[in-house]
Design a protein around this motif. Structure first.
Motif, PDB file in Angstrom:
ATOM      1  N   LEU A  93       0.265  -4.089   0.282  1.00  0.00           N
ATOM      2  CA  LEU A  93       0.001  -3.716  -0.406  1.00  0.00           C
ATOM      3  C   LEU A  93      -1.342  -3.228  -1.721  1.00  0.00           C
ATOM      4  N   GLY A 124      -4.251  -2.563  -0.736  1.00  0.00           N
ATOM      5  CA  GLY A 124      -4.042  -0.817  -0.614  1.00  0.00           C
ATOM      6  C   GLY A 124      -3.193  -0.080   0.435  1.00  0.00           C
ATOM      7  N   VAL A 125      -3.490   1.535   0.452  1.00  0.00           N
ATOM      8  CA  VAL A 125      -2.593   1.539   1.765  1.00  0.00           C
ATOM      9  C   VAL A 125      -4.287   2.088   2.646  1.00  0.00           C
ATOM     10  N   SER A 126      -4.459   1.463   4.399  1.00  0.00           N
ATOM     11  CA  SER A 126      -5.612   1.805   4.517  1.00  0.00           C
ATOM     12  C   SER A 126      -5.001   1.170   6.118  1.00  0.00           C
ATOM     13  N   ASN A 159      -5.289  -2.547   5.553  1.00  0.00           N
ATOM     14  CA  ASN A 159      -3.690  -3.444   5.495  1.00  0.00           C
ATOM     15  C   ASN A 159      -2.656  -3.587   6.757  1.00  0.00           C
TER      16      ASN A 159
END
Length: 182
Positions: free
Chosen positions: A135, A139-141, A144
């Motif tokens: 994360l 990041g949040v995607s 990930n």
């Protein structure tokens, strides 16, 4: 699984026609169905006799009805296809990186021994334990999610590729010795 012998024609019956008495179904073909069928029966029994609340565990029929409703009338099928696509991407990344590295490490035993500890350490670490690290990095995607799955698959691919090359070489050497090579 062995084949069931073909029935023989009954006495006095035309060739190619077996009597109904000599025909027996191969019950072994039903064995894979018995386990799931027992599971559904026990599940239904537990819910019908209120051993577990139907709010916590709905009946098998209600569960299947919701599943098919979500697949064909909701967004479940689309979500499922997104997951399959991410899984395919992760495997392709893991295979593209892990197989050549595994072959390289399997070909050179010193190289393999120098990184064996790292591979075994991360292979025994659940990928889910590394989610916070991924994360922070990705990041949040979707990237990930693919990266976490690719990391887990990469370790398995590199380990199996390396061991495959190492063991294949040993088998070839043993086969050559059996054939008289020194």
């Amino acid at each position: 699984m062995s084949a069931v012998p073909a029935p023989t024609p009954a006495a006095g019956a035309p060739a190619g026609i077996a009597s109904a008495a000599s025909w027996r179904p191969d019950l072994r073909r039903l064995l894979p169905v018995i386990g799931p069928l027992l599971l559904f029966l026990v599940w239904d029994f537990v819910v019908r006799f209120k051993l577990i609340s139907p709010i916590l565990l709905p009946t098998p029929f209600a569960t299947l009805q919701t599943l098919f409703g979500g697949l064909f009338g909701g967004t479940l099928f689309l979500d499922f296809m997104h997951t399959v696509w991410r899984t395919l991407q992760a495997f392709l990344i893991a295979a593209a990186i892990g197989m050549p590295l595994g072959v390289l490490l399997g070909s050179n035993e010193r190289a393999y021994r120098s990184v064996e500890f790292l591979i075994d350490f991360f292979r025994s670490t659940p990928s889910s334990a590394l989610i916070p690290l991924f994360l922070l990095i990705f990041g949040v995607s979707d990237i990930n999610k693919v990266a976490i799955a690719a990391f887990g698959a990469f370790l398995i691919v590199i380990f199996n590729s390396a061991y495959g090359v190492i063991n294949a070489r040993k088998q070839r050497v043993m086969a050559a010795k059996v054939m008289g090579a020194s």
